[in-house]
Design an enzyme around this catalytic site. Structure first.
Site, PDB file in Angstrom:
ATOM      1  CG  ASP A 117      -5.514  -5.259   4.894  1.00  0.00           C
ATOM      2  OD1 ASP A 117      -6.361  -4.355   4.886  1.00  0.00           O
ATOM      3  OD2 ASP A 117      -4.318  -5.044   5.185  1.00  0.00           O
ATOM      4  CG  HIS A 167       2.672  -1.724   4.379  1.00  0.00           C
ATOM      5  ND1 HIS A 167       2.044  -2.944   4.171  1.00  0.00           N
ATOM      6  CD2 HIS A 167       3.054  -1.731   5.676  1.00  0.00           C
ATOM      7  CE1 HIS A 167       2.058  -3.645   5.290  1.00  0.00           C
ATOM      8  NE2 HIS A 167       2.663  -2.939   6.208  1.00  0.00           N
ATOM      9  CG  ASP A 209      -2.535   2.045   5.468  1.00  0.00           C
ATOM     10  OD1 ASP A 209      -2.171   1.248   6.346  1.00  0.00           O
ATOM     11  OD2 ASP A 209      -2.992   1.684   4.371  1.00  0.00           O
ATOM     12  CG  ASP A 269      -4.854  -3.232   2.098  1.00  0.00           C
ATOM     13  OD1 ASP A 269      -4.953  -4.463   1.949  1.00  0.00           O
ATOM     14  OD2 ASP A 269      -3.905  -2.703   2.707  1.00  0.00           O
ATOM     15  CG  HIS A 294      -4.246  -2.043   8.626  1.00  0.00           C
ATOM     16  ND1 HIS A 294      -4.417  -3.013   7.654  1.00  0.00           N
ATOM     17  CD2 HIS A 294      -3.865  -2.696   9.750  1.00  0.00           C
ATOM     18  CE1 HIS A 294      -4.147  -4.203   8.169  1.00  0.00           C
ATOM     19  NE2 HIS A 294      -3.813  -4.045   9.436  1.00  0.00           N
ATOM     20  CG  ASP A 342      -6.349  -0.503   4.490  1.00  0.00           C
ATOM     21  OD1 ASP A 342      -6.245  -1.559   5.126  1.00  0.00           O
ATOM     22  OD2 ASP A 342      -5.369   0.101   4.005  1.00  0.00           O
ATOM     23  CD  GLU A 400      -0.244  -4.374   1.411  1.00  0.00           C
ATOM     24  OE1 GLU A 400       0.284  -5.509   1.459  1.00  0.00           O
ATOM     25  OE2 GLU A 400       0.325  -3.327   1.794  1.00  0.00           O
ATOM     26  CG  HIS A 411      -2.294   0.637   0.853  1.00  0.00           C
ATOM     27  ND1 HIS A 411      -3.446   0.446   1.588  1.00  0.00           N
ATOM     28  CD2 HIS A 411      -2.667   1.478  -0.147  1.00  0.00           C
ATOM     29  CE1 HIS A 411      -4.436   1.134   1.063  1.00  0.00           C
ATOM     30  NE2 HIS A 411      -3.984   1.776   0.008  1.00  0.00           N
TER      31      HIS A 411
END
Length: 301
Positions: free
Chosen positions: A230, A140, A127, A228, A125, A123, A273, A100
Site C-alpha cells: 500500500d 498490523h 505503523d 508494504d 502508514h 509504506d 499486505e 504487516h
C-alpha cells in the site's frame, strides 16, 4: 546485488488486521512467478514454504485491546526462529506476507545476526501505534513501535528481550496516513520520515540517495527492507487492505528498488499486505514480484 542464496518464507497471517484474504498473499506472490523471476537473475532460491498459522475464528483480546494477540505472537515466534536460522546459514531472508504484523517476527529473527541493523519502512502508514493510540486495535498498525520497544510486553520481548532496532536507524518512505499518536511518537523519537511531500517536491532519486546516505552514516551492518504494497498508489496495487490515494508510482518504486540494489546495503526483505480477494487479476502480486526483480538486480540492458 551479488548472487545470493535466498530463503523464501511465507507467512499466511491475516489476524493482525480486520479484513480477510491477506493470508493468501504468499500464494499469490508465488503464483506471480517470484521464484522463477529470482532464479532467472542468477540467485539460488530455496522456497521454505509457509509458516503454519492456526485456522481460528477471530477473537479480541479484550483485556489489552489488541485483536488476536495470542495468534499473532505464535505466528511471529515461528517466523523469528526461521528468519534467524536463515541468517545463521548465510541466506538472504525474503519474507512474503501476510499482514504487516509479521514484521515483528522478521525483525526479531534478524536481531542476533546484526549489531546495528538499519530498517527502510516503505509504506503509506508509519505503523507506530500502540494499544493506547490505535484507533482499531489492529496489530498490523503497530510493528514499528513494537520493534523500538513500545507496546505489549509479549510483542516487544518476542524471541528476545527488548527493542530490535534503534530509532535512529529507521527510515520511513512514502508515508501519507499518520495517526495523531504516531505523529507525536515520531517527533519525540526523531525518526527520519520521507512523506509524499518530500517525494513529490524533491523526487524519488533524491529521497533514496538521502535515505541511503543517512543509513550509511549510521554505520549500519545490514539493512532490512519492509515493503508494504500500500506504499504504492492504489492505481498500481488495488489488492491491499488499507489503500491510501496519492501514493508512490510504479516507476518511482522500481527506481527506489534499483537504487537500493546499486547501494548493496539490503540484507533482508519482506513484501506484505497483498490481498488477492481485493485484487484485480493478481495485479498487486505481479507488482510485488516486479519490484523484487529490481531489488535483486534485474536489468533492462
Amino acid at each position: 546485488m551479488e548472487k545470493a542464496t535466498i530463503s523464501i518464507i511465507g507467512v499466511p497471517l491475516d489476524l493482525g488486521q480486520s479484513r480477510r484474504g491477506v493470508n493468501m498473499g504468499p500464494s499469490a506472490i508465488r503464483y506471480a512467478g517470484a521464484v522463477a523471476r529470482l532464479e532467472a537473475i542468477g540467485h539460488n532460491v530455496i522456497d521454505e514454504g509457509d509458516i503454519l498459522v492456526d485456522a481460528v475464528e477471530r477473537i479480541e483480546s479484550s483485556d489489552v485491546g489488541l485483536k488476536n494477540l495470542n495468534e499473532v505472537i505464535k505466528a511471529n515466534t515461528k517466523l523469528a526462529e526461521q528468519v534467524e536460522a536463515a541468517v545463521t546459514d548465510g541466506k538472504f531472508p525474503l519474507v512474503l506476507g501476510g499482514d504487516h504484523s509479521i514484521a515483528i517476527g522478521t525483525l526479531a529473527g534478524l536481531k542476533k545476526g546484526y549489531n546495528n541493523l538499519g530498517v527502510i519502512w516503505y509504506d503509506a502508514h508509519t505503523d507506530m501505534n500502540t494499544a493506547e493510540t490505535s484507533p482499531s486495535g489492529n496489530i498490523h498498525g503497530m510493528p514499528l513501535a513494537v520493534c523500538i520497544g513500545l507496546g505489549h510486553d509479549s510483542l516487544v520481548n518476542l524471541h528476545s528481550e527488548g527493542p530490535k532496532v534503534k530509532t535512529e536507524n529507521i527510515v520511513i518512505i512514502g508515508a501519507r496516513s499518520v495517526d495523531p499518536g504516531e505523529r507525536a511518537l515520531i517527533e519525540e523519537k526523531g525518526i527520519k520520515v520521507y512523506t509524499m511531500h518530500e517525494i513529490d517536491r524533491y523526487g524519488m532519486s533524491y529521497v533514496m540517495e538521502d535515505a541511503i546516505a543517512y543509513l550509511q552514516s549510521r554505520e549500519v551492518d545490514g539493512v532490512h527492507l519492509s515493503l508494504d504494497l500500500d506504499g504504492l498508489d492504489p492505481l498500481y496495487t488495488p489488492g491491499v487492505g488499507t489503500p491510501v490515494p496519492g501514493g508512490i508510482s510504479y516507476r518511482e518504486s522500481h527506481l527506489a528498488m534499483e537504487m537500493l540494489e546499486d547501494s548493496g546495503i539490503i540484507t533482508s526483505a519482506e513484501f506484505v499486505e497483498v490481498n488477492p480477494i481485493l485484487d484485480e487479476k493478481n495485479k498487486t502480486a505481479d507488482v510485488a514480484v516486479g519490484l523484487m526483480g529490481s531489488l535483486f538486480g534485474e536489468k533492462l540492458i
